[in-house]
Enzyme design. Structure first.
Site, PDB file in Angstrom:
ATOM      1  N   ARG A  64       0.831  -1.208   0.000  1.00 42.79           N
ATOM      2  CA  ARG A  64       0.000   0.000   0.000  1.00 42.79           C
ATOM      3  C   ARG A  64       0.869   1.264   0.000  1.00 42.79           C
ATOM      4  O   ARG A  64       0.589   2.228  -0.725  1.00 42.79           O
ATOM      5  CB  ARG A  64      -0.892  -0.037   1.244  1.00 42.79           C
ATOM      6  CG  ARG A  64      -1.878   1.105   1.360  1.00 42.79           C
ATOM      7  CD  ARG A  64      -2.805   0.858   2.540  1.00 42.79           C
ATOM      8  NE  ARG A  64      -3.711   1.967   2.759  1.00 42.79           N
ATOM      9  CZ  ARG A  64      -3.976   2.496   3.943  1.00 42.79           C
ATOM     10  NH1 ARG A  64      -3.399   2.005   5.027  1.00 42.79           N
ATOM     11  NH2 ARG A  64      -4.820   3.494   4.069  1.00 42.79           N
ATOM     12  N   HIS A  68       0.758   4.136  -2.786  1.00 41.61           N
ATOM     13  CA  HIS A  68       0.447   5.512  -2.406  1.00 41.61           C
ATOM     14  C   HIS A  68       1.582   6.458  -2.783  1.00 41.61           C
ATOM     15  O   HIS A  68       1.353   7.632  -3.095  1.00 41.61           O
ATOM     16  CB  HIS A  68       0.159   5.613  -0.908  1.00 41.61           C
ATOM     17  CG  HIS A  68      -1.187   5.100  -0.518  1.00 41.61           C
ATOM     18  ND1 HIS A  68      -1.790   5.405   0.692  1.00 41.61           N
ATOM     19  CD2 HIS A  68      -2.063   4.301  -1.176  1.00 41.61           C
ATOM     20  CE1 HIS A  68      -2.977   4.804   0.751  1.00 41.61           C
ATOM     21  NE2 HIS A  68      -3.155   4.122  -0.366  1.00 41.61           N
ATOM     22  N   ASN A  95      -3.149   8.170   4.236  1.00 38.08           N
ATOM     23  CA  ASN A  95      -1.863   7.666   4.733  1.00 38.08           C
ATOM     24  C   ASN A  95      -1.771   7.604   6.258  1.00 38.08           C
ATOM     25  O   ASN A  95      -0.751   7.151   6.796  1.00 38.08           O
ATOM     26  CB  ASN A  95      -0.718   8.521   4.182  1.00 38.08           C
ATOM     27  CG  ASN A  95      -0.495   8.299   2.705  1.00 38.08           C
ATOM     28  OD1 ASN A  95      -0.663   7.182   2.209  1.00 38.08           O
ATOM     29  ND2 ASN A  95      -0.122   9.353   1.990  1.00 38.08           N
ATOM     30  N   HIS A 193      -5.503  -6.407  -2.297  1.00 38.84           N
ATOM     31  CA  HIS A 193      -6.371  -6.432  -1.118  1.00 38.84           C
ATOM     32  C   HIS A 193      -6.562  -7.849  -0.571  1.00 38.84           C
ATOM     33  O   HIS A 193      -7.106  -8.020   0.518  1.00 38.84           O
ATOM     34  CB  HIS A 193      -7.741  -5.821  -1.445  1.00 38.84           C
ATOM     35  CG  HIS A 193      -7.713  -4.334  -1.614  1.00 38.84           C
ATOM     36  ND1 HIS A 193      -8.791  -3.594  -2.051  1.00 38.84           N
ATOM     37  CD2 HIS A 193      -6.715  -3.439  -1.420  1.00 38.84           C
ATOM     38  CE1 HIS A 193      -8.465  -2.313  -2.104  1.00 38.84           C
ATOM     39  NE2 HIS A 193      -7.207  -2.193  -1.726  1.00 38.84           N
TER      40      HIS A 193
END
Length: 328
Positions: A64, A68, A95, A193
């Protein structure tokens, strides 16, 4: 003379174009540090192998974090920077639940001890994400290196560019397209995910403030939603309970996430959104009717592509001494 000048101009243009193409292809390369820091990638892998088995949930966190980072200003480690005024990317809402910044900093310190000022934080994050997923049984993907670190980190850009769990398909695809990523990349990268965890605020409006009976989102399987309300997110204000994004299979990098989407058991609105587009839905069905290796291979391609988004190379940016701070 005019003819000679024309030839020269053409040659300059041709070689100029070739130079541009060459530089684009040479931006990143496998084993970039082979001469400047030959042990770099092994140092990263060894540290990951030593610590991730004791904290396997960090694999999802680094996946992740890497995403990001790349989706805002490209893969330049801007997500790692601190701000004394709280205006950096890591202060943005998406975040605030990202973990593992100290882990990246420890890897950086090991590499600084081995080769001061050589290995970028952007490359460290890309390598740690890959190695941690691999260490926990997920797919391998190539990580060409040579990224440089950015010097700007902006909370507003992060809030605007990082996909939200509340986004619909059109918005998700637009955000991906803005970074040169396509529908296939969206479906595949969402597959990360399968090892993800989240918290109730990301799903509470689907459980308590939607248009269906009892406030439940009508696009969510009612039994799944009632179970979440009874056993996990017992109130709309719960912001601490941890949720598995792929219940029963969270520790295994597999196709179960996609199977749940077809049962209307995707946790986020953005997960469910993947089934609202016919092309996306067809690709999900293709993944589910193919071998797990096909998913691994396609996921690997998407990750390598993502890792090339708007990278800084050559003399752009800098090689930070500490990942949380721009060099003086």
């Amino acid at each position: 003379m005019a003819g000679t000048s024309s030839v020269r101009i053409v040659l300059v243009v041709v070689f100029g174009v070739l130079a541009l193409i060459g530089s684009a292809q040479a931006q990143l390369q496998m084993n970039f540090y082979a001469s400047s820091c030959p042990k770099a990638e092994q140092i990263v892998l060894d540290y990951v192998k030593q610590h991730i088995p004791n904290a396997p949930s960090l694999a999802a966190s680094f996946l992740r974090m890497h995403f990001h980072d790349c989706i805002v200003r490209g893969c330049d480690a801007s997500v790692l920077l601190n701000s004394t005024s709280g205006q950096a990317e890591k202060n943005a809402v998406p975040n605030l639940t990202v973990r593992g910044f100290d882990f990246i900093e420890r890897v950086k310190s090991l590499l600084e001890a081995e080769c001061p000022g050589v290995v970028s934080c952007a490359d460290i994050l890309a390598l740690v994400a890959r190695d941690s997923v691999l260490t926990t049984g997920g797919p391998f993907w190539n990580v060409p290196t040579g990224r440089r670190d950015g010097v700007i980190s902006n909370i507003t850009e992060a809030n605007a560019n990082i996909p939200s769990p509340f986004h619909n398909f059109t918005t998700l695809l637009t955000l991906f397209s803005n970074q040169g990523l396509n529908l296939t990349d969206l479906v595949l990268l969402s597959g990360g995910h399968t090892i993800g965890i989240s918290h109730c605020p990301a799903v509470s409006r689907r459980l308590y403030n939607s248009t269906g009976a009892g406030g439940i989102d009508p696009t969510m399987d009612s039994e799944y939603a009632e179970n979440l309300k009874a056993n996990k997110c017992k109130t709309a204000s719960d912001n601490t309970t941890i949720l598995e994004m792929d219940p029963g299979s969270r520790k295994t990098f597999d196709l179960s996430y996609y199977s749940l989407l077809l049962k209307r058991r995707g946790l986020f609105q953005s997960d469910a959104a993947l089934t609202t587009d016919s092309t996306s839905l067809a690709f999900i069905n293709q993944l589910l009717t193919s071998s797990p290796q096909f998913f691994f291979d396609e996921f690997a391609k998407a990750m390598e592509k993502m890792g090339r988004v708007n990278v800084k190379t050559g003399s752009e940016g800098q090689i930070r001494k500490q990942c949380a701070l721009v060099n003086n």
